[in-house]
Design a protein around this motif. Sequence first.
Motif, PDB file in Angstrom:
ATOM      1  N   ARG A  43       8.083  32.971  49.556  1.00  0.00           N
ATOM      2  CA  ARG A  43       9.255  32.880  48.575  1.00  0.00           C
ATOM      3  C   ARG A  43       9.014  32.138  47.135  1.00  0.00           C
ATOM      4  N   ARG A  70      13.535  36.874  55.542  1.00  0.00           N
ATOM      5  CA  ARG A  70      14.741  37.154  56.026  1.00  0.00           C
ATOM      6  C   ARG A  70      15.600  38.101  55.048  1.00  0.00           C
ATOM      7  N   GLY A  98       8.444  29.128  59.949  1.00  0.00           N
ATOM      8  CA  GLY A  98       8.978  27.877  59.578  1.00  0.00           C
ATOM      9  C   GLY A  98       8.866  26.976  60.817  1.00  0.00           C
ATOM     10  N   ASN A  99       8.751  25.858  60.459  1.00  0.00           N
ATOM     11  CA  ASN A  99       8.516  25.002  61.634  1.00  0.00           C
ATOM     12  C   ASN A  99       9.120  23.519  61.482  1.00  0.00           C
ATOM     13  N   PHE A 100       9.666  22.771  62.340  1.00  0.00           N
ATOM     14  CA  PHE A 100       9.819  21.423  62.375  1.00  0.00           C
ATOM     15  C   PHE A 100      10.029  20.952  63.730  1.00  0.00           C
ATOM     16  N   SER A 108      20.914  21.664  65.271  1.00  0.00           N
ATOM     17  CA  SER A 108      22.101  22.478  65.162  1.00  0.00           C
ATOM     18  C   SER A 108      21.898  23.812  65.276  1.00  0.00           C
ATOM     19  N   ASN A 110      22.414  26.102  63.420  1.00  0.00           N
ATOM     20  CA  ASN A 110      21.881  27.024  62.090  1.00  0.00           C
ATOM     21  C   ASN A 110      20.245  26.708  62.109  1.00  0.00           C
ATOM     22  N   GLY A 111      20.087  25.371  62.612  1.00  0.00           N
ATOM     23  CA  GLY A 111      18.491  25.012  62.490  1.00  0.00           C
ATOM     24  C   GLY A 111      17.714  26.006  63.386  1.00  0.00           C
ATOM     25  N   THR A 114      17.571  29.697  62.119  1.00  0.00           N
ATOM     26  CA  THR A 114      16.900  29.652  60.949  1.00  0.00           C
ATOM     27  C   THR A 114      15.308  29.888  61.013  1.00  0.00           C
ATOM     28  N   GLN A 147       3.160  27.938  71.271  1.00  0.00           N
ATOM     29  CA  GLN A 147       4.609  27.963  71.864  1.00  0.00           C
ATOM     30  C   GLN A 147       5.127  29.004  72.453  1.00  0.00           C
ATOM     31  N   ARG A 199       2.684  18.878  60.345  1.00  0.00           N
ATOM     32  CA  ARG A 199       4.051  18.613  60.651  1.00  0.00           C
ATOM     33  C   ARG A 199       3.984  18.496  62.341  1.00  0.00           C
ATOM     34  N   LEU A 200       3.202  18.970  63.231  1.00  0.00           N
ATOM     35  CA  LEU A 200       3.276  18.816  64.430  1.00  0.00           C
ATOM     36  C   LEU A 200       2.475  17.467  65.063  1.00  0.00           C
TER      37      LEU A 200
HETATM   38  C1  HXC Z   1      16.316  19.098  62.333  1.00  0.00           C
HETATM   39  C2  HXC Z   1      16.277  20.662  60.689  1.00  0.00           C
HETATM   40  C3  HXC Z   1      15.276  20.374  60.042  1.00  0.00           C
HETATM   41  C4  HXC Z   1      14.327  19.212  60.919  1.00  0.00           C
HETATM   42  C5  HXC Z   1      15.651  21.939  58.648  1.00  0.00           C
HETATM   43  N1  HXC Z   1      16.770  21.793  59.932  1.00  0.00           N
HETATM   44  N2  HXC Z   1      14.691  20.937  58.832  1.00  0.00           N
HETATM   45  N3  HXC Z   1      16.698  20.300  61.730  1.00  0.00           N
HETATM   46  N4  HXC Z   1      14.979  18.790  62.076  1.00  0.00           N
HETATM   47  N5  HXC Z   1      13.286  18.580  60.614  1.00  0.00           N
HETATM   48  C6  HXC Z   1      17.929  22.482  59.742  1.00  0.00           C
HETATM   49  C7  HXC Z   1      18.969  22.141  58.629  1.00  0.00           C
HETATM   50  O1  HXC Z   1      19.587  20.789  58.927  1.00  0.00           O
HETATM   51  C8  HXC Z   1      19.554  23.384  58.585  1.00  0.00           C
HETATM   52  O2  HXC Z   1      20.735  23.463  59.629  1.00  0.00           O
HETATM   53  C9  HXC Z   1      18.798  24.407  58.927  1.00  0.00           C
HETATM   54  O3  HXC Z   1      17.717  23.893  59.619  1.00  0.00           O
HETATM   55  C10 HXC Z   1      18.138  25.171  57.680  1.00  0.00           C
HETATM   56  O4  HXC Z   1      17.670  24.280  57.087  1.00  0.00           O
HETATM   57  P1  HXC Z   1      17.219  24.479  55.289  1.00  0.00           P
HETATM   58  O5  HXC Z   1      16.462  23.471  54.760  1.00  0.00           O
HETATM   59  O6  HXC Z   1      18.573  25.008  54.650  1.00  0.00           O
HETATM   60  O7  HXC Z   1      16.349  25.852  55.712  1.00  0.00           O
HETATM   61  P2  HXC Z   1      15.211  26.465  54.765  1.00  0.00           P
HETATM   62  O8  HXC Z   1      15.364  26.093  53.172  1.00  0.00           O
HETATM   63  O9  HXC Z   1      15.441  28.112  55.017  1.00  0.00           O
HETATM   64  O10 HXC Z   1      13.798  26.146  55.238  1.00  0.00           O
HETATM   65  C11 HXC Z   1      13.221  26.493  56.167  1.00  0.00           C
HETATM   66  C12 HXC Z   1      12.474  25.451  57.211  1.00  0.00           C
HETATM   67  C13 HXC Z   1      11.387  24.658  56.131  1.00  0.00           C
HETATM   68  C14 HXC Z   1      11.873  26.039  58.475  1.00  0.00           C
HETATM   69  C15 HXC Z   1      13.471  24.641  57.502  1.00  0.00           C
HETATM   70  O11 HXC Z   1      11.020  23.480  56.804  1.00  0.00           O
HETATM   71  C16 HXC Z   1      10.400  25.775  55.491  1.00  0.00           C
HETATM   72  O12 HXC Z   1      10.611  26.457  54.700  1.00  0.00           O
HETATM   73  N6  HXC Z   1       9.286  25.716  56.250  1.00  0.00           N
HETATM   74  C17 HXC Z   1       8.118  26.493  55.906  1.00  0.00           C
HETATM   75  C18 HXC Z   1       7.023  26.109  55.949  1.00  0.00           C
HETATM   76  C19 HXC Z   1       6.532  25.719  57.369  1.00  0.00           C
HETATM   77  O13 HXC Z   1       7.473  25.349  57.974  1.00  0.00           O
HETATM   78  N7  HXC Z   1       5.161  25.581  57.805  1.00  0.00           N
HETATM   79  C20 HXC Z   1       4.769  25.388  58.933  1.00  0.00           C
HETATM   80  C21 HXC Z   1       4.509  26.919  59.589  1.00  0.00           C
HETATM   81  S1  HXC Z   1       3.506  26.321  60.970  1.00  0.00           S
HETATM   82  P3  HXC Z   1      22.187  22.841  59.020  1.00  0.00           P
HETATM   83  O14 HXC Z   1      22.854  23.003  60.774  1.00  0.00           O
HETATM   84  O15 HXC Z   1      22.087  21.556  58.731  1.00  0.00           O
HETATM   85  O16 HXC Z   1      22.821  23.699  58.279  1.00  0.00           O
HETATM   86  C22 HXC Z   1       3.865  26.608  62.610  1.00  0.00           C
HETATM   87  C23 HXC Z   1       3.214  25.946  63.383  1.00  0.00           C
HETATM   88  C24 HXC Z   1       3.141  26.712  64.635  1.00  0.00           C
HETATM   89  O17 HXC Z   1       4.860  27.445  62.567  1.00  0.00           O
HETATM   90  C25 HXC Z   1       2.233  25.791  65.724  1.00  0.00           C
HETATM   91  C26 HXC Z   1       1.182  24.819  65.617  1.00  0.00           C
HETATM   92  C27 HXC Z   1       0.534  24.517  66.792  1.00  0.00           C
END
Ligand code: HXC
Length: 270
Positions: A43, A70, A98-100, A108, A110-111, A114, A147, A199-200
């Motif tokens: 992105r 997406r 993406g992961n959290f 949610s 949407n979470g 996403t 996972q 993150r994990l």
């Molecule tokens: C709960 C969360 C959250 C969190 C986001 N959301 N973070 N919910 N806990 N920590 C929810 C938001 O509230 C929202 O829902 C929805 O998710 C979308 O959030 P956005 O911030 O608008 O999404 P976006 O900007 O598209 O970002 C996507 C993302 C972000 C996944 C949330 O973290 C990202 O860009 N990540 C990319 C980098 C990454 O994650 N790298 C790690 C990959 S490693 P609502 O309902 O409020 O609208 C991996 C490891 C695997 O996958 C295994 C290891 C062993």
Amino acid sequence: MNVFRTDLFKDKVAFVSGGTSGINLEIAKHYARLGAKVAVMSRSQEKVDKAIAEIQAEGGVAVGYAADVRDFDAVLNAVEATVDSLGKLDIVISGAAGNFMCPAEALSPNGFKTVVDIDLNGTFNILRASYDYANAGCSMISISAPQSTGAYWGQAHVSAAKAGIDMLTRSLAAEWGPKNIRVNAIVPGPIEGTEGMERLSPTPEMVAMVKNSVALRCYGSKQNIADMATFLASEAASYVTGAVMYCDGGQVLAGGGVTHAYAEQQAKAQ
Ligand code: HXC
Ligand code: NAP
């Protein structure tokens, strides 16, 4: 240490989604070191520019595009631009994710959506957009995760998405095999120095627990995954398709990452 022939991918073109950081960037760099011309996509234009510069600084040939997995049209544009500038498509990595951590009762809709949109639907978009341009002999590789088979606390969204990737891998391998397009997936275990593990497993206690869950009792390296991705993209894997291959130090042998003690640590780290 490189164990492969240094001209292994001479005249090959690789497209790497999520190729601007972590594991996927290491794969892109490794391919470039072996002679491939590479395109990276994610992105952030800033991350794309930085990844291109790093690959070029090592003497590699690289281009890159800012696009969200997406958005199918944006993905298609990036694939087309790659073929326009580098001439063809031999290797495709679908690695954007993406992961959290979030327990399901707090997640949610949407979470959940996403992560499924980025990991699973994004993988379909990457592989589907690539299909029309893929050479016979093309190797498509998706990056799955532990996972997909183990249940991990706070990872229901990721498990659903990555399990979907595993079955998509097998389905596309069956359908596209007659065109000599191979479709495989890699399941990395916990990998040192990555955003994913930051993150994990953000605390030393959790790092120790994760290492203890791995048969080899250590994290893997980004290079370990790049080596597996090199094997799968090479002629050595020309009869391998539909495989979901573990490069995880034997973590899967213990059945997944959930232990009560680990879940407690994760809850505390929130
Ligand atoms: C709960 C969360 C959250 C969190 C986001 N959301 N973070 N919910 N806990 N920590 C929810 C938001 O509230 C929202 O829902 C929805 O998710 C979308 O959030 P956005 O911030 O608008 O999404 P976006 O900007 O598209 O970002 C996507 C993302 C972000 C996944 C949330 O973290 C990202 O860009 N990540 C990319 C980098 C990454 O994650 N790298 C790690 C990959 S490693 P609502 O309902 O409020 O609208 C991996 C490891 C695997 O996958 C295994 C290891 C062993
Ligand atoms: P990372 O450094 O965060 O890499 C994720 C990449 O995906 C980045 O380049 C990011 O760049 C891109 N990306 C994220 N969302 C995107 C979107 N919507 N569209 C396009 N690009 C997007 O993560 P990592 O830890 O190295 O993980 C890489 C892969 O390995 C992932 O598939 C992950 O699930 C898998 N994995 C990792 C581990 C581990 O130990 N780290 C273990 C098992 C599996 P932008 O921010 O610029 O978009």
